[in-house]
Scaffold this active site. Structure first.
Site, PDB file in Angstrom:
ATOM      1  N   SER A 356       0.806  -1.216   0.000  1.00 34.91           N
ATOM      2  CA  SER A 356       0.000   0.000   0.000  1.00 34.91           C
ATOM      3  C   SER A 356       0.841   1.268   0.000  1.00 34.91           C
ATOM      4  CB  SER A 356      -0.908   0.018   1.243  1.00 34.91           C
ATOM      5  OG  SER A 356      -1.798  -1.065   1.239  1.00 34.91           O
ATOM      6  N   HIS A 472      -7.411   0.235   6.134  1.00 32.27           N
ATOM      7  CA  HIS A 472      -7.067  -1.176   6.351  1.00 32.27           C
ATOM      8  C   HIS A 472      -7.178  -1.575   7.825  1.00 32.27           C
ATOM      9  CE1 HIS A 472      -5.994  -2.257   2.298  1.00 32.27           C
ATOM     10  NE2 HIS A 472      -5.237  -1.176   2.184  1.00 32.27           N
TER      11      HIS A 472
END
Length: 545
Positions: A356, A472
Site C-alpha cells: 500500500s 485497512h
C-alpha cells in the site's frame, strides 16, 4: 491487435479526460448531461462558468432556467400521481444536469433548507410527549383500560415524532432510488454535495449529506451487491472503465491491462443491478510466493509464477469509481468476500496482504520539518545567548542520523542542522537525492523510523492519521512491514519518499483487530515495525481534530 484490444483503445482515444459514464443507466438525453459533467476536470481546477454548466440536447447547448428546475424538484417531491412520477423525475434529472455549477449549489441549498424537517411540528409533538403522565408500574389501582389509553397516547405521539423527524427531501431520495437510473443520479448528487461542503461548511448541507449517505449505505448493502471477477473476456466497455477508474497504479497500455487480468492475477468488482456494467469498487490481486516488497515486483512485465505455487494473495490496488460514495466502506466487504473466494478456490494461499501507498507521510513530515525550522529561528531570536529552548521544539533526528545527513549533504543542500538539510533534500527538484547512494543511505534510517511513527502514533480523532492506514486497520488488518524505495514513481516519491507498507489480514484475527481498533484506536503491528520507534523515547500520540 485483436478486436477487443482495438475497441478498448479506440474508446479510450475517443473519450475526453476520464469520462466514466459511457454506460449510463439514464435516458440518452440525460446521459449526455452526465457525460458532459464528468468529462470536465476536477471542480477545483475549473471556473464556475465552464463547459460543465451546459447541457447538450440534440447538439444545442443551453442551461435551463433555475426557477423551472426548482419547480420541477418541488413537483418531484409533492406529486401524488404515480403514473406521472417517472416523467417528472426524468424532467428534474435533466434539468439538474443542465445547470451551471453555481446554480446546482444554489438548488442543493434550497433542497437542504426548504425541504428540511418541520421543527415547529417537532417541538409541538415533544411538548405533547413531555406532558403525558408516565405512571409507575406499582400503581395497582390502574385498570387495563387506563393502561391501554396511556400507552396508546405514547405510541401515537412517538409514531408522529418518527414521521416528523424525517426531512421532506427523504421523499425525493426514495423516489429517485426507485426510478431507472436514480441510484446513479443520487451518487452524482452526493458528489456535488461533498464538493459544495468543501467550499462552504453549511449546517443544512451537512444534514442533507448525512441523510443521503445513510440512505445510500442502506441501498448499497452487501446483500444487494454482486461480486464479479473481471477478466479479459468481459466487455470492452467494462474493461475501459477499469482503465479509467484505476486510481493507485495507472494502467499504461493494453498489455498492462491484459497482464493484470491474466494468469497469476485477479480483479474483483462489486456491482449493483441499478448501475449495470460499472463496478462501484474493484480490487486488483497478485498471486505470489511471498509478500512483495516493491511495486515493480507486481507491475513489471515478468512471467507470473504457476498459480498452484502461490502462497500469498497480495492486494495492490483498491479503486472506488463513485466519488459520491465516499465514506461508505464498500472496500471492507469486498476484501472479506475476495478472501473467502480465493481461499475456496486456492486453499494453499495462506497469506493475505497489501502493498500500500502512504499518501500522507511526506506532507506530514515536510510540515513538521518546516515548523521546527521556524520554531528554531524564533528561539534563536528570543534567546541569543542560548537556553533551554521552546517547549514546542523537537529534534526529529537521532544524533547518528543528524551526523550522517550533515556529512553527506552537498553544499546545495546545506543547513544549520540535520533537519534543515533533510528539508532541503526532500524538497529538491526532481528528487535528486534518489540518484545518490550516499544520500539514500543517510536518509533511509530517519525516514523509515519517522514513517513508522507516522503510521503508529500520529492520530486523528483517535484513529490513524493516514487515510489508507485507517482504511485497512478498521477492516481488521495489521501493519506488517515498511519497504524502502518500493515505489520510485513521481507519485510515490511525492507522497511517501518512495516508502510503501505491507498490511496483513490474518484471517483468524480480522474481527478482533477491527474491534480493538474501532473501540480504542489500538493499532496492531509487527515487532519489525515497532522496532523502528522502540529505540527512541516514544512521543505522545499526536491527535488532530
Amino acid at each position: 491487435m485483436n478486436k477487443k484490444g482495438l475497441s478498448i483503445l479506440m474508446r479510450a482515444k475517443m473519450r475526453p479526460n476520464n469520462d466514466p459514464s459511457k454506460l449510463s443507466p439514464f435516458s440518452p438525453t440525460l446521459s449526455n448531461g452526465i457525460n458532459q459533467m464528468m468529462t470536465d476536470p476536477p471542480r477545483n481546477q475549473r471556473s464556475t462558468d465552464d463547459s460543465r454548466s451546459n447541457f447538450s440536447a440534440s447538439g444545442n447547448h443551453y442551461e435551463r432556467n433555475f426557477d423551472i428546475v426548482k419547480d420541477s424538484m418541488g413537483l418531484a417531491i409533492s406529486l401524488n400521481k404515480t403514473e406521472s412520477l417517472d416523467v417528472v423525475l426524468d424532467d428534474f434529472s435533466q434539468g439538474y444536469f443542465s445547470l451551471s455549477n453555481e446554480n446546482r449549489k444554489k438548488l442543493v441549498i434550497v433542497l437542504a433548507k426548504e425541504y428540511d424537517l418541520n421543527r415547529i411540528q417537532v417541538r409541538e409533538l415533544l411538548k405533547q410527549y413531555l406532558g403525558l403522565e408516565l405512571r409507575s408500574g406499582n400503581e395497582g389501582e390502574l385498570s387495563n383500560v387506563d393502561d391501554e389509553n396511556m400507552f396508546s397516547a405514547f405510541y401515537r405521539i412517538e409514531r408522529n415524532l418518527r414521521q416528523a423527524l424525517k426531512p421532506t427531501y427523504n421523499v425525493l431520495f426514495e423516489r429517485l432510488n426507485n426510478y431507472t437510473g436514480g441510484l446513479k443520479f443520487l451518487s452524482l448528487l452526493r458528489a456535488d454535495i461533498l464538493s459544495f461542503l468543501g467550499e462552504e461548511n453549511i449546517a443544512s448541507l451537512r444534514a442533507l449529506d448525512s441523510c443521503l449517505k445513510e440512505k445510500l449505505s442502506t441501498w448499497l448493502s452487501p446483500a444487494v451487491l454482486e461480486l464479479h471477477q473481471i477478466t479479459w473476456d468481459d466487455s470492452a466497455s467494462l474493461l475501459e472503465k477499469i482503465v479509467t477508474y484505476e486510481a493507485v497504479h495507472p494502467i499504461s497500455n493494453l498489455l498492462d491491462l491484459k497482464r493484470r487480468l491474466g494468469v497469476g492475477r485477479r480483479c474483483f468488482g462489486y456491482f449493483h443491478p441499478a448501475i449495470p456494467g460499472e463496478p462501484l469498487i474493484f480490487i486488483e490481486v497478485a498471486l505470489l510466493k511471498n509478500v512483495a516488497q516493491t511495486i515493480q515486483e507486481v507491475l513489471l512485465d515478468v512471467p507470473p509464477i504457476p498459480e498452484h505455487e502461490a502462497a500469498c494473495a497480495l492486494f495492490y490496488s483498491i479503486s472506488s469509481t463513485q466519488p459520491g460514495l465516499a465514506g461508505i466502506n464498500l472496500g471492507k466487504f469486498l476484501i472479506k468476500r475476495m478472501i473467502t473466494l480465493v481461499k475456496r478456490d486456492m486453499p494453499q494461499i495462506s497469506t493475505f496482504a497489501t502493498l500500500s501507498p502512504i499518501p500522507g507521510f511526506m506532507q506530514w513530515l515536510l510540515s513538521k520539518l518546516a515548523s521546527q525550522s521556524v520554531i528554531a529561528k524564533v528561539d534563536n531570536m528570543e534567546q541569543p545567548t542560548g537556553g533551554s529552548g521552546s517547549t514546542f521544539q523537537e529534534n526529529l533526528l537521532e544524533p547518528d542520523e543528524e551526523r550522517m545527513l550533515l556529512n553527506s549533504a552537498l553544499e546545495t543542500y546545506a543547513g544549520k542542522n540535520g533537519m534543515e538539510v533533510m528539508l532541503n533534500l526532500l524538497t529538491s527538484k526532481n528528487y535528486e537525492w534518489t540518484s545518490s547512494a550516499e544520500l539514500l543511505s543517510a536518509l533511509k534510517p530517519p525516514l523509515m523510523r519517522l514513517c513508522a511513527r507516522y503510521l503508529l502514533q500520529e492520530k486523528k480523532r483517535g484513529k490513524a492519521l493516514d487515510s489508507v492506514a485507517n482504511f485497512h486497520l478498521q477492516n481488521g488488518a495489521m501493519v506488517e512491514r515498511l519497504n524502502w524505495m518500493a515505489d520510485r514513481s513521481e507519485r510515490g516519491l511525492r507522497q511517501s519518499g518512495g516508502i510503501m507498507v505491507n498490511y496483513v489480514y490474518r484471517v483468524e484475527c480480522i474481527e478482533q483487530y477491527a474491534q480493538s481498533y474501532f473501540s480504542t484506536g489500538h493499532i496492531h503491528a509487527s515487532s519489525d515495525i515497532r522496532y523502528y520507534i522502540m529505540a527512541q523515547k516514544e512521543p505522545e500520540e499526536t491527535t488532530t481534530a
